[in-house]
Design a protein around this motif. Structure first.
Motif, PDB file in Angstrom:
ATOM      1  N   GLN A   1       0.833  -1.205   0.000  1.00 10.96           N
ATOM      2  CA  GLN A   1       0.000   0.000   0.000  1.00 10.96           C
ATOM      3  C   GLN A   1       0.869   1.256   0.000  1.00 10.96           C
ATOM      4  O   GLN A   1       0.581   2.219  -0.712  1.00 10.96           O
TER       5      GLN A   1
ATOM      6  N   ASP B   1      -1.837  -4.700  -2.243  1.00  8.25           N
ATOM      7  CA  ASP B   1      -2.406  -4.100  -1.041  1.00  8.25           C
ATOM      8  C   ASP B   1      -2.902  -2.701  -1.401  1.00  8.25           C
ATOM      9  O   ASP B   1      -2.100  -1.792  -1.611  1.00  8.25           O
ATOM     10  N   GLU B   2      -4.226  -2.539  -1.488  1.00 11.94           N
ATOM     11  CA  GLU B   2      -4.841  -1.272  -1.903  1.00 11.94           C
ATOM     12  C   GLU B   2      -4.168  -0.744  -3.175  1.00 11.94           C
ATOM     13  O   GLU B   2      -3.605   0.356  -3.198  1.00 11.94           O
TER      14      GLU B   2
ATOM     15  N   ALA C   1      -4.898   2.943  -4.747  1.00 11.39           N
ATOM     16  CA  ALA C   1      -5.009   4.084  -3.828  1.00 11.39           C
ATOM     17  C   ALA C   1      -4.433   5.374  -4.420  1.00 11.39           C
ATOM     18  O   ALA C   1      -4.954   6.458  -4.176  1.00 11.39           O
TER      19      ALA C   1
ATOM     20  N   THR D   1      -8.138  -4.943   0.135  1.00 13.43           N
ATOM     21  CA  THR D   1      -8.823  -3.716  -0.249  1.00 13.43           C
ATOM     22  C   THR D   1      -9.948  -3.369   0.713  1.00 13.43           C
ATOM     23  O   THR D   1     -10.535  -4.249   1.341  1.00 13.43           O
TER      24      THR D   1
END
Length: 212
Positions: free
Chosen positions: A81, A154-155, A158, A185
């Motif tokens: 992320q 991971d995300e 974003a 998410t």
């Protein structure tokens, strides 16, 4: 591909994973969901071999990611992320990835261009100083160029604008065969067109596991 059996991980008195069991097989695209503190990150880090379990085990293609970490990570692409604070410039980073993970630099450039990241114009810029969106595009390009059979995001969207998200989804659709795709998410709507399984975690346990 990934087998998790009775996995428990504690940090002091805090139980982050509580006897978790599940399997992820090829051609599965999974959304891993849950509130902050549900255990999602601990599960991912256990898959990557960062954490030693208190009990239970994780096997990646039959191998323990702690004992056989180098071999296991050869088959996994992971995009975190928060991009790591890499001080190399893009050219140096691609060279490092090419040598350490046997990834074709031209393929990284190809996927970067597909993500609308102009590699040549930014070749000697420090990765650390790139915008969040540019970092994310490059990490996604590297993850696809690596040709891993397990890809963990991971995300992943974003820091991406709507057009870049569309490019990301298109490229994943072209590269999903015979793979495990795992998305951590909070925004199911952003990956719903890609996934065929949805797992929800809470307080270190898998509370729902639905095939779509």
């Amino acid at each position: 591909m990934i087998t998790i059996s009775n996995l428990t991980k504690k940090f002091g008195s805090n139980v982050s994973l509580d006897n978790v069991s599940c399997q992820f097989k090829k051609n599965e695209s999974i959304a891993l969901m849950g509130a902050n503190g549900a255990g999602k990150t601990t599960l991912i880090r256990s898959i990557l071999g960062y954490y030693h379990p208190n009990s239970g085990e994780v096997l990646i293609n039959g191998l323990c990611p702690v004992k056989n970490r180098t071999e296991v990570l050869q088959n996994i692409s992971f995009v975190p992320q928060l991009p790591p604070p890499i001080k190399l410039n893009i050219d140096e980073l691609m060279q490092y990835i090419s040598i350490s993970s046997d990834v074709d630099k031209e393929l990284i450039e190809h996927y970067s261009n597909e993500m609308k990241l102009d590699i040549k114009a930014n070749l000697y810029k420090s990765f650390f100083k790139l915008s969040g969106g540019m970092k994310q595009k490059l990490l996604i390009a590297i993850s696809l160029a690596k040709k891993s059979n397990i890809i963990i995001y991971d995300e992943p969207t974003a820091n991406l604008d709507p057009k870049a998200r569309d490019d990301f989804y298109r490229l994943l659709k072209q590269n999903e065969d015979e793979k495990v795709l795992l998305f951590v998410t909070h925004r199911l709507e952003e990956v719903k067109e890609l996934i065929n399984r949805q797992i929800y975690m809470d307080m270190g346990k898998v509370v729902s596991d639905e095939r779509l």
